[in-house]
Design a protein around this motif. Sequence first.
Motif, PDB file in Angstrom:
ATOM      1  N   GLY A  82       0.820  -1.153  -0.099  1.00  0.00           N
ATOM      2  CA  GLY A  82      -0.058  -0.141  -0.107  1.00  0.00           C
ATOM      3  C   GLY A  82       0.852   1.284   0.174  1.00  0.00           C
ATOM      4  O   GLY A  82       0.292   2.478  -0.082  1.00  0.00           O
ATOM      5  N   ALA A  83       2.246   1.255   0.013  1.00  0.00           N
ATOM      6  CA  ALA A  83       2.765   2.230   0.344  1.00  0.00           C
ATOM      7  C   ALA A  83       3.213   3.047  -1.106  1.00  0.00           C
ATOM      8  O   ALA A  83       3.624   4.193  -1.363  1.00  0.00           O
ATOM      9  N   GLU A  84       2.758   2.472  -2.454  1.00  0.00           N
ATOM     10  CA  GLU A  84       2.642   3.093  -3.791  1.00  0.00           C
ATOM     11  C   GLU A  84       1.406   2.735  -4.272  1.00  0.00           C
ATOM     12  O   GLU A  84       1.022   1.435  -3.921  1.00  0.00           O
ATOM     13  N   LEU A  85       0.951   3.416  -5.112  1.00  0.00           N
ATOM     14  CA  LEU A  85      -0.363   3.235  -5.827  1.00  0.00           C
ATOM     15  C   LEU A  85      -0.034   2.513  -7.248  1.00  0.00           C
ATOM     16  O   LEU A  85       0.718   2.938  -8.087  1.00  0.00           O
ATOM     17  N   HIS A  86      -0.789   1.354  -7.133  1.00  0.00           N
ATOM     18  CA  HIS A  86      -0.590   0.543  -8.350  1.00  0.00           C
ATOM     19  C   HIS A  86      -1.863   0.630  -9.342  1.00  0.00           C
ATOM     20  O   HIS A  86      -2.995   0.489  -8.801  1.00  0.00           O
ATOM     21  N   ILE A  87      -1.681   0.555 -10.568  1.00  0.00           N
ATOM     22  CA  ILE A  87      -2.924   0.326 -11.543  1.00  0.00           C
ATOM     23  C   ILE A  87      -2.788  -0.945 -12.356  1.00  0.00           C
ATOM     24  O   ILE A  87      -1.725  -1.582 -12.105  1.00  0.00           O
ATOM     25  N   LYS A  88      -3.809  -1.289 -13.062  1.00  0.00           N
ATOM     26  CA  LYS A  88      -3.766  -2.507 -13.634  1.00  0.00           C
ATOM     27  C   LYS A  88      -2.597  -2.880 -14.320  1.00  0.00           C
ATOM     28  O   LYS A  88      -1.876  -3.731 -14.281  1.00  0.00           O
ATOM     29  N   SER A  89      -1.943  -1.736 -15.225  1.00  0.00           N
ATOM     30  CA  SER A  89      -0.744  -2.150 -15.909  1.00  0.00           C
ATOM     31  C   SER A  89       0.443  -2.335 -15.267  1.00  0.00           C
ATOM     32  O   SER A  89       1.655  -2.990 -15.637  1.00  0.00           O
ATOM     33  N   ASP A  90       0.390  -2.029 -13.967  1.00  0.00           N
ATOM     34  CA  ASP A  90       1.448  -2.443 -13.015  1.00  0.00           C
ATOM     35  C   ASP A  90       1.567  -3.835 -12.587  1.00  0.00           C
ATOM     36  O   ASP A  90       2.119  -4.100 -11.510  1.00  0.00           O
ATOM     37  N   ILE A  91       0.630  -4.725 -12.905  1.00  0.00           N
ATOM     38  CA  ILE A  91       0.469  -5.951 -12.253  1.00  0.00           C
ATOM     39  C   ILE A  91       1.959  -6.801 -11.976  1.00  0.00           C
ATOM     40  O   ILE A  91       1.876  -7.396 -11.319  1.00  0.00           O
ATOM     41  N   ILE A  92       2.644  -6.788 -13.156  1.00  0.00           N
ATOM     42  CA  ILE A  92       3.737  -7.534 -13.416  1.00  0.00           C
ATOM     43  C   ILE A  92       4.843  -7.324 -12.030  1.00  0.00           C
ATOM     44  O   ILE A  92       5.507  -7.903 -11.554  1.00  0.00           O
ATOM     45  N   ALA A  93       4.748  -5.685 -11.753  1.00  0.00           N
ATOM     46  CA  ALA A  93       5.668  -5.296 -10.576  1.00  0.00           C
ATOM     47  C   ALA A  93       5.048  -5.767  -9.276  1.00  0.00           C
ATOM     48  O   ALA A  93       5.802  -6.184  -8.584  1.00  0.00           O
ATOM     49  N   VAL A  94       3.468  -5.600  -9.078  1.00  0.00           N
ATOM     50  CA  VAL A  94       3.149  -6.120  -8.037  1.00  0.00           C
ATOM     51  C   VAL A  94       3.425  -7.687  -7.735  1.00  0.00           C
ATOM     52  O   VAL A  94       3.709  -8.172  -6.675  1.00  0.00           O
ATOM     53  N   GLU A  95       3.251  -8.510  -8.745  1.00  0.00           N
ATOM     54  CA  GLU A  95       3.641  -9.985  -8.668  1.00  0.00           C
ATOM     55  C   GLU A  95       5.273  -9.984  -8.129  1.00  0.00           C
ATOM     56  O   GLU A  95       5.458 -10.891  -7.514  1.00  0.00           O
ATOM     57  N   TYR A  96       6.027  -8.972  -8.547  1.00  0.00           N
ATOM     58  CA  TYR A  96       7.612  -9.404  -8.335  1.00  0.00           C
ATOM     59  C   TYR A  96       7.462  -8.906  -6.675  1.00  0.00           C
ATOM     60  O   TYR A  96       8.151  -9.796  -5.982  1.00  0.00           O
ATOM     61  N   ARG A  97       6.778  -7.823  -6.319  1.00  0.00           N
ATOM     62  CA  ARG A  97       6.618  -7.563  -5.000  1.00  0.00           C
ATOM     63  C   ARG A  97       6.138  -8.617  -4.007  1.00  0.00           C
ATOM     64  O   ARG A  97       6.744  -9.144  -2.963  1.00  0.00           O
ATOM     65  N   ARG A  98       5.435  -9.294  -4.541  1.00  0.00           N
ATOM     66  CA  ARG A  98       4.885 -10.453  -3.887  1.00  0.00           C
ATOM     67  C   ARG A  98       5.612 -11.560  -3.717  1.00  0.00           C
ATOM     68  O   ARG A  98       6.083 -12.072  -2.646  1.00  0.00           O
ATOM     69  N   ARG A  99       6.347 -12.012  -4.625  1.00  0.00           N
ATOM     70  CA  ARG A  99       7.113 -12.974  -4.754  1.00  0.00           C
ATOM     71  C   ARG A  99       8.602 -12.643  -3.970  1.00  0.00           C
ATOM     72  O   ARG A  99       8.885 -13.759  -3.127  1.00  0.00           O
ATOM     73  N   ARG A 100       8.925 -11.466  -3.732  1.00  0.00           N
ATOM     74  CA  ARG A 100      10.125 -11.186  -3.092  1.00  0.00           C
ATOM     75  C   ARG A 100       9.513 -11.242  -1.427  1.00  0.00           C
ATOM     76  O   ARG A 100      10.480 -11.777  -0.910  1.00  0.00           O
ATOM     77  N   GLN A 101       8.230 -11.065  -1.318  1.00  0.00           N
ATOM     78  CA  GLN A 101       8.071 -11.159   0.063  1.00  0.00           C
ATOM     79  C   GLN A 101       7.813 -12.649   0.477  1.00  0.00           C
ATOM     80  O   GLN A 101       8.402 -12.878   1.622  1.00  0.00           O
TER      81      GLN A 101
END
Length: 400
Positions: free
Chosen positions: A312-331
């Motif tokens: 939640g520290a940065e705002l993600h939109i639909k086209s950012d999903i691949i970056a969000v997946e990276y952050r989840r995998r890193r976690q």
Amino acid sequence: MLKNFWYAVEFSDKVTTKPARLTVLGQYLVVYRTPKQGRVVALSDLCVHRGAALSGGWLNDDKIVCPYHGWEYEPDGRCTKIPANLPGRGIPKKARVDSYPVQERYGFVWVFMGDLPEEERPPMPVWPEFDDLVENGGKFRVVTGEFLWNANYERILENGCDIAHAPFVHAGRFGNPDMPQVPDYEVEHPDEWSAFATVDLHPPKPSGLWGKFGRLLGNDLKKRPPVTTSAGWMLPNMIKLHVRLPIGDMIIYDTNIPIDETHTLVKWVALRTFFTGKWADKDAINRTLRIFYEDAAVVDKVRPELLPFDLGAELHIKSDIIAVEYRRRRQELADKGWLLNEEDFITGDVPRRTATVIPSPARRESPELARAWVHKARGEHPTVAAARLMGADDETEESK
Ligand code: FES
Ligand SMILES: [Fe+2]
């Protein structure tokens, strides 16, 4: 930064029998090639005697000699000679440095920065184009290069698979400011270590050599089919970009080597199926470098420097999903204990009283040894940490 991965650390042809220091993951490594077998050795560049840099030393056969008091270390990290000792005096078992597994592939030296046994290690990435190079009768011509960023490697990783930035950061080159929308895409996962997004883009008219060739083909850009582009991450630190241009395929691999938290050395390879003669290499290199300059102008100034853990520290939109997946995998990997923290780094401007290193497999193979290891490892495996707690750690120089 993540331990327990294979990191491409240097181009193979740069590693010679002259020991050299590399900085990776906030650590110093000494790498060299053994004189007879030509095998690459990667050791912690930190002598356990008084902390001298082994990279300032020289080779005696396969062994590296510390430049300070001449202790000699084998490729497996064991010290086998202490010149100041009188005859008959033994070498302490704890006289050893971490030695990391090494492989050479795709023109790179890869070092496994971690302590996992072989069967548990994440695989080396596969770069299939290297089986199909022009010099071996195949279709890909390859050029290589380097670029130094003043940015954290994870910001660079996300930039590399960020499709929405192209019309702004690379306007006029391959981004088209008139068509900034990113089509919806499904993230593809060829394995648990990588993710790719594939979209159809409409880049502007190419300039220079590519443009000339397009004109010769009578290639009317208005009627031109879209350029299918795949971008994605390959853990721990790589980007793959695959652009299917009308004139052929272009593929770029970036190994974003984390030097420390805010410096990243990219060693990249760019492959192409068009203009496969040497005459076009300079153009290919310059095109790739221009992309880096454009990206770095923005990414080097991104704040906070480090990728937040809180989604939640940065705002993600639909086209950012691949970056969000990276952050989840890193976690997930952080939860497994693979994350290195700043206390683990030996590099940087802060004077320190302790040196920690990334643990190598020998520590897990023999907890008794690990217990006695001179330079402690943060992020070490729980069994080693437990063994350390249980055992006395006050071996003297004379004991075995
Ligand atoms: S510091 Fe390396 S031998 Fe003394
Ligand atoms: Fe970019």
